[in-house]
Design a protein around this motif. Structure first.
Motif, mmCIF file in Angstrom:
data_model
loop_
_atom_site.group_PDB
_atom_site.id
_atom_site.type_symbol
_atom_site.label_atom_id
_atom_site.label_comp_id
_atom_site.label_asym_id
_atom_site.label_seq_id
_atom_site.Cartn_x
_atom_site.Cartn_y
_atom_site.Cartn_z
ATOM 1 N N UNK A 8 2.110 10.436 13.872
ATOM 2 C CA UNK A 8 3.154 9.530 14.266
ATOM 3 C C UNK A 8 2.791 7.957 13.148
ATOM 4 N N UNK A 9 1.083 7.380 12.925
ATOM 5 C CA UNK A 9 1.199 7.252 12.264
ATOM 6 C C UNK A 9 1.049 7.483 11.046
ATOM 7 N N UNK A 10 0.973 8.370 10.370
ATOM 8 C CA UNK A 10 1.349 8.607 9.005
ATOM 9 C C UNK A 10 2.015 8.559 8.377
ATOM 10 N N UNK A 11 3.503 8.557 9.455
ATOM 11 C CA UNK A 11 4.623 8.628 9.184
ATOM 12 C C UNK A 11 5.111 7.088 9.451
ATOM 13 N N UNK A 12 5.293 5.838 9.587
ATOM 14 C CA UNK A 12 5.050 4.802 9.213
ATOM 15 C C UNK A 12 4.078 4.134 8.184
ATOM 16 N N UNK A 13 3.270 5.092 7.898
ATOM 17 C CA UNK A 13 2.765 4.318 6.545
ATOM 18 C C UNK A 13 3.401 5.217 5.590
ATOM 19 N N UNK A 14 3.309 5.286 4.965
ATOM 20 C CA UNK A 14 4.367 6.821 4.248
ATOM 21 C C UNK A 14 5.809 5.987 4.341
ATOM 22 N N UNK A 15 5.949 4.894 4.975
ATOM 23 C CA UNK A 15 7.371 4.186 4.916
ATOM 24 C C UNK A 15 7.213 3.452 4.397
ATOM 25 N N UNK A 16 5.702 2.097 4.529
ATOM 26 C CA UNK A 16 5.270 1.272 3.980
ATOM 27 C C UNK A 16 5.109 1.717 3.018
ATOM 28 N N UNK A 17 4.493 2.758 2.259
ATOM 29 C CA UNK A 17 3.846 2.838 1.070
ATOM 30 C C UNK A 17 5.139 2.929 0.213
ATOM 31 N N UNK A 18 6.308 3.487 0.735
ATOM 32 C CA UNK A 18 7.634 3.838 0.581
ATOM 33 C C UNK A 18 8.456 2.596 0.167
ATOM 34 N N UNK A 19 8.183 1.851 0.796
ATOM 35 C CA UNK A 19 9.284 0.199 0.958
ATOM 36 C C UNK A 19 8.646 -0.151 -0.532
ATOM 37 N N UNK A 20 6.778 -0.206 -0.310
ATOM 38 C CA UNK A 20 6.841 -1.451 -0.800
ATOM 39 C C UNK A 20 6.803 -0.360 -2.878
ATOM 40 N N UNK A 21 6.754 0.918 -2.817
ATOM 41 C CA UNK A 21 6.868 1.135 -4.197
ATOM 42 C C UNK A 21 8.384 0.842 -5.300
ATOM 43 N N UNK A 22 9.065 0.347 -3.642
ATOM 44 C CA UNK A 22 10.054 0.519 -4.059
ATOM 45 C C UNK A 22 10.859 -1.102 -4.604
ATOM 46 N N UNK A 23 9.820 -1.795 -3.987
ATOM 47 C CA UNK A 23 10.006 -3.225 -3.748
ATOM 48 C C UNK A 23 9.771 -3.353 -5.483
ATOM 49 N N UNK A 24 8.920 -3.074 -5.943
ATOM 50 C CA UNK A 24 8.078 -2.839 -7.071
ATOM 51 C C UNK A 24 8.723 -2.911 -8.389
ATOM 52 N N UNK A 25 9.792 -1.836 -7.734
ATOM 53 C CA UNK A 25 11.089 -1.044 -8.733
ATOM 54 C C UNK A 25 11.662 -2.327 -9.195
ATOM 55 N N UNK A 26 12.182 -2.748 -8.608
ATOM 56 C CA UNK A 26 13.020 -4.076 -8.729
ATOM 57 C C UNK A 26 12.630 -5.287 -9.405
ATOM 58 N N UNK A 27 11.271 -5.315 -9.377
ATOM 59 C CA UNK A 27 10.916 -6.690 -10.030
ATOM 60 C C UNK A 27 10.805 -6.594 -11.553
ATOM 61 N N UNK A 28 10.985 -7.662 -12.702
ATOM 62 C CA UNK A 28 10.406 -6.891 -13.614
ATOM 63 C C UNK A 28 9.151 -6.686 -14.040
ATOM 64 N N UNK A 29 8.515 -5.813 -14.872
ATOM 65 C CA UNK A 29 7.850 -5.558 -15.229
ATOM 66 C C UNK A 29 6.824 -6.907 -15.578
ATOM 67 N N UNK A 30 5.320 -6.928 -15.839
ATOM 68 C CA UNK A 30 4.592 -7.846 -15.755
ATOM 69 C C UNK A 30 4.881 -8.449 -17.623
ATOM 70 N N UNK A 31 4.397 -6.818 -18.054
ATOM 71 C CA UNK A 31 4.601 -6.807 -19.835
ATOM 72 C C UNK A 31 6.052 -7.646 -20.270
#
Length: 97
Positions: A8-31
């Protein structure tokens, strides 16, 4: 820990990682931010810094005001430092008397 709790804990961790990746994709890149800053002097691509044109007389007046303000700040710092040093000496004198 049994197997069900571990799975059960593996699913919540993967959801958290996926959420972080989605948030990072929305931001402008530092470059992109760096390139925009080097080009415009600001991070925002739409805005460019504009400097107000000032005559030589006004520039001299502004510089004189700034020098006067800086001198006052230096005097205040010096007086504050001197006051603190005197206070430390007085406190040390009475502590070791």
């Amino acid at each position: 820990m049994n197997i069900k709790q571990n799975a059960m804990s593996g699913g919540s961790i993967s959801a958290m990682v996926q959420s972080i990746k989605g948030n990072n994709a929305l931001r402008k890149s530092k470059r992109e931010k760096y390139k925009a800053y080097k080009k415009n002097g600001t991070i925002d691509n739409d805005k460019k810094l504009e400097f107000k044109q000032v005559s030589e007389e006004e520039l001299k007046i502004i510089n004189a005001k700034n020098l006067k303000r800086i001198e006052k700040e230096e005097q205040r710092r010096l007086l504050t430092f001197a006051g603190i040093v005197i206070l430390i000496i007085v406190v040390a004198y009475f502590l070791f008397l």
